[in-house]
Design an enzyme around this catalytic site. Structure first.
Site, PDB file in Angstrom:
ATOM      1  N   TRP A 161       0.867  -1.179   0.000  1.00 39.28           N
ATOM      2  CA  TRP A 161       0.000   0.000   0.000  1.00 39.28           C
ATOM      3  C   TRP A 161       0.903   1.228   0.000  1.00 39.28           C
ATOM      4  CZ3 TRP A 161      -1.811   2.673   4.901  1.00 39.28           C
ATOM      5  CH2 TRP A 161      -2.756   3.657   4.622  1.00 39.28           C
ATOM      6  N   ASP A 242      -0.423  -5.257   9.783  1.00 40.34           N
ATOM      7  CA  ASP A 242      -1.482  -4.358   9.346  1.00 40.34           C
ATOM      8  C   ASP A 242      -2.675  -5.214   8.954  1.00 40.34           C
ATOM      9  OD1 ASP A 242      -3.073  -2.359   8.403  1.00 40.34           O
ATOM     10  OD2 ASP A 242      -1.730  -1.701   6.813  1.00 40.34           O
ATOM     11  N   LYS A 277     -13.652  -0.853   6.464  1.00 36.05           N
ATOM     12  CA  LYS A 277     -14.283  -1.738   5.489  1.00 36.05           C
ATOM     13  C   LYS A 277     -15.232  -2.736   6.157  1.00 36.05           C
ATOM     14  CE  LYS A 277     -10.742  -0.115   2.993  1.00 36.05           C
ATOM     15  NZ  LYS A 277      -9.747   0.857   3.527  1.00 36.05           N
TER      16      LYS A 277
END
Length: 429
Positions: A161, A242, A277
């Site tokens: 990311w 993460d 999310k």
């Protein structure tokens, strides 16, 4: 009473010389910010800005990482709506939270991430603080780590990311990479990853995607993760997991495998959690940082240091999103609803992967089977930067230059268009 005339104000001086009033400033005069250069657009959010500026009908945004339902709309989970209604009906005052966050929320996060019967929780070895989304959790961890180990190096996966590298560099670290994506074999370069971790200096911070690797969609299996964690333990590295997509690969417990593996083998490691999310709480910025310590005393000392990081940054976190998350996680009925709704999202993404592959094969593309092997919201398509730009400019289909598309943005109405566009740009070399 009339205000004094401008000339009545004292003349401002600098080094004994009068400073001109703003009205008298010349266009050529230097200002505090006059030499700033324009920063590049964010590689992900910049795609969304370009998408919004596109006036074509039928355009498709597969760039930003949000879950869209089968009608292409941003989803609000039913369990979240019910929890928010309950909270709003109480009309409670909006008091400040403690520096480390809402206690009920922190308890629920620890149990979700580590399992309610984890020995780590019984021994009070886990410090959890509320954070401003997963990004905020990563930055809190980065700032704390830079305080205790300013000379350490950080390794992120290649690719990762985009904000991982920028975030840790901004915190003051030298950031490097370990091998991850194998473009030739369309998967994880496991041996390369293991070799790079073996070569890392003791104390190196290693950022790991716990599940649903962003941007590639390729995850390690259990045996491979075990080898990674063994090397981290042997080499005295620092694991920073993460976990932004817990529940989107196989399930809530299954997707926490890496964290729970670390729990059994490492004295210290960190976990960044996000509910953007999984609870569709994007704008509420609901996240958490959990840090595992060697014992309860060490955990209390660490908590005190994290509270200073928070206090000197934003003082304390917001309350509403944490209340919503805590209500869903602690209420048996709402939690059951959440599990079902999360499963629906997960299975729809899998169905879209299969449907995309079917559409591509119908157009004569027989080398994109990796789309259904990948997990989570994203797919590394294998398309080049030129092909991705052609997707945007010629077809109105938006993804990142790295070749990443968000599978959760696909639906029955845009699937054929996306497949047509991919088939067309594949002719570009």
């Amino acid at each position: 009473m009339k205000p004094p005339r401008p000339e009545a104000y004292p003349v401002r001086t600098h080094n004994g010389k009068p400073v001109a009033l703003c009205a008298e400033r010349k266009a050529t005069d230097m200002t505090l910010f006059s030499e700033l250069t324009q920063a590049p657009a964010d590689p992900i959010l910049g795609v969304t800005e370009a998408f919004k500026a596109d006036e074509r009908t039928g355009k498709v945004n597969l760039g930003v990482g949000v879950y869209l339902d089968g009608e292409g709309k941003l989803l609000l989970l039913g369990c979240v709506a019910k929890a928010a209604d309950r909270i709003a009906a109480i009309h409670a005052p909006h008091a400040y939270l403690p520096i480390d966050g809402l206690g009920d929320y922190l308890d629920q996060v620890r149990e979700l991430v580590f399992c309610a019967d984890s020995p780590l929780l019984a021994d009070k070895r886990v410090v959890t603080v509320e954070a401003l989304g997963g990004t905020g959790a990563l930055r809190l961890g980065a700032d704390m780590l830079h305080e205790v180990a300013p000379g350490a190096k950080v390794l992120v996966s290649d690719p990762s990311w985009e904000n991982h590298q920028a975030l840790f560099a901004r915190a003051g670290f030298e950031v490097g990479t370990y091998r991850y994506y194998d473009a030739t074999n369309r998967g994880v370069d496991v041996e390369g990853m293991l070799a790079d971790l073996r070569d890392a200096e003791a104390g190196t911070i290693v950022v790991l995607h716990a599940c649903c690797h962003n941007p590639t969609g390729y995850d390690l299996d259990h045996e491979q993760w075990a080898k990674v964690v063994d090397i981290i333990a042997e080499r005295d590295l620092v694991a920073f997991c993460d976990m932004a997509y817990q529940g989107f690969a196989e399930g809530l417990a299954e997707d926490a495998f890496l964290v729970r593996l670390c729990a059994g083998k490492l004295d210290n490691f960190l976990v960044a959690t996000s509910f953007s999310k999984s609870l569709t709480l994007y704008g509420q910025r609901v996240g958490a940082l959990s840090v595992v310590c060697a014992d309860a005393a060490e955990a209390e000392r660490l908590r005190s240091r994290l509270k200073i990081v928070i206090r000197t940054n934003y003082s304390n976190p917001p309350i509403f999103g944490a209340l919503v998350a805590a209500t869903v996680l602690s209420d048996e009925e709402l939690r059951t609803d959440w599990h079902a709704e999360l499963a629906t999202m997960r299975e729809r993404i899998k169905a879209m992967r299969t449907a995309l592959l079917t559409e591509l094969q119908a157009r004569g593309i027989d080398d994109m089977g990796h789309v259904v092997v990948q997990r989570g919201m994203f797919s590394y398509t294998g398309l080049t930067a030129d092909q991705m730009r052609a997707l945007r400019t010629d077809h109105g289909v938006y993804g990142t230059d790295a070749g990443r598309i968000c599978i959760a943005g696909l639906n029955d109405t845009n699937l054929a268009k996306v497949a047509d566009a991919i088939a067309a740009v594949r002719m570009i070399r």
